[in-house]
Design a protein around this motif. Structure first.
Motif, PDB file in Angstrom:
ATOM      1  N   LYS A  36      41.088  44.782  36.245  1.00 41.99           N
ATOM      2  CA  LYS A  36      42.486  44.406  36.506  1.00 41.99           C
ATOM      3  C   LYS A  36      43.213  45.551  37.211  1.00 41.99           C
ATOM      4  O   LYS A  36      44.001  45.321  38.141  1.00 41.99           O
ATOM      5  CB  LYS A  36      43.181  44.037  35.193  1.00 41.99           C
ATOM      6  CG  LYS A  36      42.592  42.801  34.547  1.00 41.99           C
ATOM      7  CD  LYS A  36      43.147  42.537  33.168  1.00 41.99           C
ATOM      8  CE  LYS A  36      42.423  41.330  32.589  1.00 41.99           C
ATOM      9  NZ  LYS A  36      42.808  40.998  31.259  1.00 41.99           N
ATOM     10  N   LEU A  37      42.932  46.773  36.787  1.00 41.46           N
ATOM     11  CA  LEU A  37      43.526  47.944  37.433  1.00 41.46           C
ATOM     12  C   LEU A  37      43.101  48.003  38.905  1.00 41.46           C
ATOM     13  O   LEU A  37      43.928  48.252  39.791  1.00 41.46           O
ATOM     14  CB  LEU A  37      43.100  49.225  36.709  1.00 41.46           C
ATOM     15  CG  LEU A  37      43.657  50.531  37.273  1.00 41.46           C
ATOM     16  CD1 LEU A  37      45.146  50.656  36.959  1.00 41.46           C
ATOM     17  CD2 LEU A  37      42.902  51.733  36.706  1.00 41.46           C
ATOM     18  N   LEU A  38      41.821  47.743  39.163  1.00 39.36           N
ATOM     19  CA  LEU A  38      41.327  47.767  40.541  1.00 39.36           C
ATOM     20  C   LEU A  38      41.945  46.643  41.369  1.00 39.36           C
ATOM     21  O   LEU A  38      42.259  46.847  42.548  1.00 39.36           O
ATOM     22  CB  LEU A  38      39.803  47.686  40.572  1.00 39.36           C
ATOM     23  CG  LEU A  38      39.092  48.952  40.119  1.00 39.36           C
ATOM     24  CD1 LEU A  38      37.595  48.732  40.031  1.00 39.36           C
ATOM     25  CD2 LEU A  38      39.400  50.116  41.036  1.00 39.36           C
ATOM     26  N   ASN A  39      42.137  45.481  40.766  1.00 38.73           N
ATOM     27  CA  ASN A  39      42.802  44.396  41.489  1.00 38.73           C
ATOM     28  C   ASN A  39      44.205  44.809  41.922  1.00 38.73           C
ATOM     29  O   ASN A  39      44.642  44.506  43.031  1.00 38.73           O
ATOM     30  CB  ASN A  39      42.870  43.122  40.639  1.00 38.73           C
ATOM     31  CG  ASN A  39      41.517  42.464  40.484  1.00 38.73           C
ATOM     32  OD1 ASN A  39      40.609  42.686  41.286  1.00 38.73           O
ATOM     33  ND2 ASN A  39      41.370  41.654  39.446  1.00 38.73           N
ATOM     34  N   ILE A  40      44.886  45.533  41.048  1.00 37.89           N
ATOM     35  CA  ILE A  40      46.236  46.009  41.386  1.00 37.89           C
ATOM     36  C   ILE A  40      46.146  47.108  42.445  1.00 37.89           C
ATOM     37  O   ILE A  40      46.916  47.113  43.409  1.00 37.89           O
ATOM     38  CB  ILE A  40      46.976  46.496  40.109  1.00 37.89           C
ATOM     39  CG1 ILE A  40      47.188  45.318  39.141  1.00 37.89           C
ATOM     40  CG2 ILE A  40      48.302  47.156  40.470  1.00 37.89           C
ATOM     41  CD1 ILE A  40      47.609  45.712  37.742  1.00 37.89           C
TER      42      ILE A  40
END
Length: 192
Positions: A36-40
């Motif tokens: 999720k952090l990488l998606n952001i």
């Protein structure tokens, strides 16, 4: 925590070391949050993207092995990052990877970092070198290209050419790092 909740949490990340470390540890303690952090991070036009990059950098600095499950996603998408405050941590993560990969000590990055990952990192770092980036990403990229370049015949000559061509147009910090890297390239190159 949902991606939206994490996105909202990242609003609290600032330049302080404490905040970045707090959220980096949150990622390490909850690995399901990292995608999720990488998606952001890869929402490259979003003002929160750099904050995700800062957290990811601190996470990798604390324990480089935490990036291993995400090497494909990171190396496939890092070239899209363009906001200055996100480019610097991405370049720094590339430097962490290059240092771990070329370390004399055994580590998991040596086996996890594939030829494809290295080629993507090299390409991205050359882009940082020739594009209008700030000094920090260029400095990290010089180091990455020197470290990973020893396995590729073409990297050192190309890096040396770029450093020499850009030398007079750059800052004192760039020049100092470039001189250092050029000396190392000369020393590492076979005598003709």
């Amino acid at each position: 925590m949902t991606t939206e909740q994490l996105y909202n949490e990242l609003n609290y990340v600032n330049h302080s070391r404490e905040k970045r470390l707090f959220y980096a540890h949150m990622m390490q303690n909850n690995p399901k949050l990292v995608p999720k952090l990488l998606n952001i991070l890869f929402k490259v036009d979003d003002k929160i993207s750099p904050r995700a990059a800062w957290v990811f950098e601190f996470m990798c600095n604390d324990d480089i092995n935490t990036i291993i499950p995400y090497l494909n996603k990171f190396t496939e998408n890092m070239h899209k990052v363009h906001l200055d405050s996100a480019v610097r941590p991405v370049a720094k993560i590339c430097e962490f990877l290059a240092k771990a990969y070329t370390s004399k000590e055994d580590n998991n990055i040596k086996t996890a970092l594939t030829e494809t990952h290295k080629e993507r990192i090299i390409e991205n770092c050359f882009d940082y070198m020739i594009n209008d980036e700030k000094v920090a990403p260029k400095a990290y990229s010089m180091s990455v290209l020197f470290l990973l370049g020893k396995d590729y015949d073409w990297v050192y000559p190309e890096l040396a050419r770029i450093l020499e061509d850009d030398f007079s147009k750059q800052t004192a910090a760039f020049k100092a790092r470039a001189r250092h890297i050029l000396k190392k390239i000369k020393k590492a190159s076979p005598k003709n």
